[in-house]
Structure formats: C-alpha cells, structure tokens
Design a protein around this motif. Structure first.
Motif, PDB file in Angstrom:
ATOM      1  N   ASP A   5       0.818  -1.203   0.000  1.00 14.84           N
ATOM      2  CA  ASP A   5       0.000   0.000   0.000  1.00 14.84           C
ATOM      3  C   ASP A   5       0.857   1.260   0.000  1.00 14.84           C
ATOM      4  O   ASP A   5       2.092   1.197  -0.028  1.00 14.84           O
ATOM      5  N   TYR A   6       0.187   2.380  -0.003  1.00 13.76           N
ATOM      6  CA  TYR A   6       0.803   3.701   0.130  1.00 13.76           C
ATOM      7  C   TYR A   6      -0.071   4.464   1.104  1.00 13.76           C
ATOM      8  O   TYR A   6      -1.305   4.415   1.010  1.00 13.76           O
ATOM      9  N   TRP A   7       0.528   5.160   2.033  1.00 13.27           N
ATOM     10  CA  TRP A   7      -0.227   5.708   3.156  1.00 13.27           C
ATOM     11  C   TRP A   7      -1.372   6.627   2.744  1.00 13.27           C
ATOM     12  O   TRP A   7      -2.411   6.671   3.397  1.00 13.27           O
ATOM     13  N   ARG A   8      -1.201   7.353   1.617  1.00 15.81           N
ATOM     14  CA  ARG A   8      -2.236   8.301   1.236  1.00 15.81           C
ATOM     15  C   ARG A   8      -3.069   7.822   0.050  1.00 15.81           C
ATOM     16  O   ARG A   8      -3.887   8.575  -0.482  1.00 15.81           O
ATOM     17  N   SER A   9      -2.897   6.595  -0.362  1.00 16.48           N
ATOM     18  CA  SER A   9      -3.708   6.039  -1.442  1.00 16.48           C
ATOM     19  C   SER A   9      -5.127   5.777  -0.948  1.00 16.48           C
ATOM     20  O   SER A   9      -5.333   5.059   0.036  1.00 16.48           O
ATOM     21  N   SER A  10      -6.103   6.337  -1.648  1.00 17.22           N
ATOM     22  CA  SER A  10      -7.507   6.107  -1.275  1.00 17.22           C
ATOM     23  C   SER A  10      -7.868   4.636  -1.379  1.00 17.22           C
ATOM     24  O   SER A  10      -8.581   4.092  -0.529  1.00 17.22           O
ATOM     25  N   PRO A  30       4.850  -1.016   2.345  1.00 16.80           N
ATOM     26  CA  PRO A  30       4.640   0.262   1.650  1.00 16.80           C
ATOM     27  C   PRO A  30       5.337   0.334   0.292  1.00 16.80           C
ATOM     28  O   PRO A  30       6.451  -0.162   0.118  1.00 16.80           O
ATOM     29  N   ARG A  31       4.655   0.978  -0.644  1.00 19.47           N
ATOM     30  CA  ARG A  31       5.197   1.285  -1.966  1.00 19.47           C
ATOM     31  C   ARG A  31       4.995   2.779  -2.175  1.00 19.47           C
ATOM     32  O   ARG A  31       3.859   3.247  -2.299  1.00 19.47           O
ATOM     33  N   ASP A  32       6.078   3.531  -2.194  1.00 16.90           N
ATOM     34  CA  ASP A  32       5.983   4.987  -2.279  1.00 16.90           C
ATOM     35  C   ASP A  32       5.654   5.408  -3.710  1.00 16.90           C
ATOM     36  O   ASP A  32       6.509   5.326  -4.607  1.00 16.90           O
ATOM     37  N   LEU A  33       4.440   5.862  -3.927  1.00 14.49           N
ATOM     38  CA  LEU A  33       4.012   6.244  -5.267  1.00 14.49           C
ATOM     39  C   LEU A  33       4.737   7.482  -5.764  1.00 14.49           C
ATOM     40  O   LEU A  33       4.861   7.699  -6.971  1.00 14.49           O
ATOM     41  N   ARG A  34       5.222   8.297  -4.860  1.00 10.36           N
ATOM     42  CA  ARG A  34       5.909   9.535  -5.264  1.00 10.36           C
ATOM     43  C   ARG A  34       7.246   9.244  -5.926  1.00 10.36           C
ATOM     44  O   ARG A  34       7.701  10.002  -6.784  1.00 10.36           O
ATOM     45  N   THR A  35       7.892   8.155  -5.533  1.00  7.55           N
ATOM     46  CA  THR A  35       9.203   7.815  -6.084  1.00  7.55           C
ATOM     47  C   THR A  35       9.135   6.705  -7.123  1.00  7.55           C
ATOM     48  O   THR A  35      10.163   6.284  -7.658  1.00  7.55           O
ATOM     49  N   LEU A  51      -0.089  -0.827  -9.529  1.00  6.60           N
ATOM     50  CA  LEU A  51      -0.951   0.010  -8.699  1.00  6.60           C
ATOM     51  C   LEU A  51      -1.039  -0.581  -7.300  1.00  6.60           C
ATOM     52  O   LEU A  51      -0.809  -1.774  -7.099  1.00  6.60           O
ATOM     53  N   VAL A  52      -1.385   0.251  -6.340  1.00  8.57           N
ATOM     54  CA  VAL A  52      -1.729  -0.240  -5.012  1.00  8.57           C
ATOM     55  C   VAL A  52      -3.234  -0.052  -4.826  1.00  8.57           C
ATOM     56  O   VAL A  52      -3.827   0.831  -5.444  1.00  8.57           O
ATOM     57  N   PRO A  53      -3.838  -0.911  -4.010  1.00  6.24           N
ATOM     58  CA  PRO A  53      -3.241  -1.945  -3.176  1.00  6.24           C
ATOM     59  C   PRO A  53      -3.102  -3.282  -3.897  1.00  6.24           C
ATOM     60  O   PRO A  53      -3.721  -3.522  -4.933  1.00  6.24           O
ATOM     61  N   ALA A  54      -2.281  -4.141  -3.293  1.00  6.94           N
ATOM     62  CA  ALA A  54      -2.246  -5.555  -3.634  1.00  6.94           C
ATOM     63  C   ALA A  54      -2.204  -6.298  -2.306  1.00  6.94           C
ATOM     64  O   ALA A  54      -1.450  -5.926  -1.416  1.00  6.94           O
ATOM     65  N   LEU A  55      -3.035  -7.301  -2.178  1.00  8.24           N
ATOM     66  CA  LEU A  55      -3.116  -8.051  -0.925  1.00  8.24           C
ATOM     67  C   LEU A  55      -2.576  -9.457  -1.135  1.00  8.24           C
ATOM     68  O   LEU A  55      -3.127 -10.239  -1.910  1.00  8.24           O
ATOM     69  N   ARG A 110      -1.508   9.520 -10.575  1.00  6.76           N
ATOM     70  CA  ARG A 110      -0.951   9.358 -11.923  1.00  6.76           C
ATOM     71  C   ARG A 110      -1.666  10.237 -12.935  1.00  6.76           C
ATOM     72  O   ARG A 110      -1.044  10.733 -13.880  1.00  6.76           O
ATOM     73  N   VAL A 111      -2.961  10.473 -12.750  1.00  7.94           N
ATOM     74  CA  VAL A 111      -3.700  11.370 -13.643  1.00  7.94           C
ATOM     75  C   VAL A 111      -3.270  12.817 -13.420  1.00  7.94           C
ATOM     76  O   VAL A 111      -3.044  13.571 -14.376  1.00  7.94           O
ATOM     77  N   LEU A 112      -3.136  13.206 -12.170  1.00  9.56           N
ATOM     78  CA  LEU A 112      -2.736  14.578 -11.874  1.00  9.56           C
ATOM     79  C   LEU A 112      -1.333  14.870 -12.395  1.00  9.56           C
ATOM     80  O   LEU A 112      -1.050  15.994 -12.842  1.00  9.56           O
TER      81      LEU A 112
END
Length: 208
Positions: A5-10, A30-35, A51-55, A110-112
């Motif tokens: 996951d990523y802490w701020r991923s909805s 954690p997977r940091d989407l910013r980096t 993409l996250v999440p993956a369980l 990713r869209v933004l």
C-alpha cells in the motif's frame, strides 16, 4: 496477510478499513508512489498494473480494492459489507462505485501528474479539477444517501469504506463540504469507529 500500500492512497485506505472491520491481522508493505516504487520489477511481478493496493493472502495475490473488499466479504462473512437482499446489494455497490469508479480514478496521482507534465496544468488548475469531480460525485451521493446511520445501512459497509477515504481527499484539496450534510454525518460516525480511525493515513507508519 501482507498489504502492499501507500499511506495516502484512497484505494489502499479502503482495504485497510476492510481488513480492520473484519478483524484480520495484516502487515503493511509500503510502496511509495511519489518515487515510483510501484513500477519496480519485483512489484510488477505480483501486481502487473503497478498500482496499489495488492493483498498477499499467503496463497495468492489480489489486486483492485473493490475486488479485494468483496473477496474479504466472501471469505470472512461477518460483519457483512453488503445487505442480504439483492436490491440492497445493488444500491450499496452503486454508491461505492460512484466513488471508486467515477470520482477517484480521474483524481488519482498518476492522472494529476499527466495533467501537469503533458498538458501544462498549474497547481491551482489541478486543485480545481479535483474539487470539480468530487463536488459532482458528492452532490449525487448526497441525494442517494439513505436515511440510515451509514450509507450501507445500520452498520458500515462497502459504500462507507469508499466514502471515508474520498472525504479525506476532499479535505486535503479544501473542497467546500458544507453542501453535503448527510455525507458529513456518515463520515463522522464512521471515523469514530476504531476500524476506520486506525486505517487513517495519519496513523500509517509511513505518513509524512
């Protein structure tokens, strides 16, 4: 279970809530989407969309938050995320999808990034874009919301699991939430529950 996951991923936030509601023990990977960690070869090997999440259940890996939440509901039936009747299940799924399918995808990171990098959008325009789609979706949800403590009924379920993370995003982007009193009441009640509070990005070990 291990949640990539990523802490701020909805979408990851939804699954954290779902796991907590089902009282399932899990650990964060954690997977940091910013980096761009989500595009690393080792992660693409288990989550081809990057993409996250993956369980990781221990037996297999699941992706896509709504699919994961429905799997959790099927394999751990109580408390139920969906009503017992077909019409009720369709109604709750419709509200959940109004958020997870119609609002969230066009407002995710990713869209933004594409709006900024490929179309030259400045930050104020990007923020206005986010608020526009939140407002359009929330206006509809405010009308769809039943006269019950939660969108899903007397107890939180799939629609509420989707609403709370999207509300968090709305607050981040300084959306005017005054027009949505019914949704605000649902969010307030949900956030008072440990399962929701403990899943909050602000309590994630990687928050910051």
């Amino acid at each position: 279970m291990i949640l990539h996951d990523y802490w701020r991923s909805s979408a990851a936030y939804r699954v954290r809530i779902g796991l907590n509601l089902k009282d399932i023990a899990w650990k964060s990977a954690p997977r940091d989407l910013r980096t761009g960690e989500q595009r690393a070869a080792d992660y693409l090997a288990i989550a081809p969309q990057g993409l996250v999440p993956a369980l990781d259940t221990g037996a297999y890996v699941l992706t896509q938050s709504l699919a994961i939440l429905e799997w959790l509901d099927e394999t751990h039936p109580l408390p139920a995320f969906l009503p017992p009747d077909a019409a009720g299940r369709a109604r709750v799924r419709a509200m959940a999808q109004a958020i997870a399918v119609d609002i969230h995808p066009i407002n995710n990171l990713r869209v933004l990034k594409v709006l900024k990098a490929d179309f030259g959008a400045e930050q104020p325009a990007i923020d206005a874009w986010v608020r526009h789609w939140i407002d359009e979706g929330f206006a509809a949800l405010e009308r769809m919301a039943p006269d019950t403590p939660f969108l899903s009924g007397d107890a939180p379920g799939l629609a509420d699991i989707c609403l709370v993370p999207q509300w968090y995003n709305a607050e981040r982007f300084e959306t005017d939430l005054a027009p949505y009193p019914r949704l605000a009441a649902v969010v307030s009640q949900a956030r008072a529950l440990p399962a929701f509070a403990d899943a909050s990005p602000d309590r994630h070990s990687d928050a910051g």
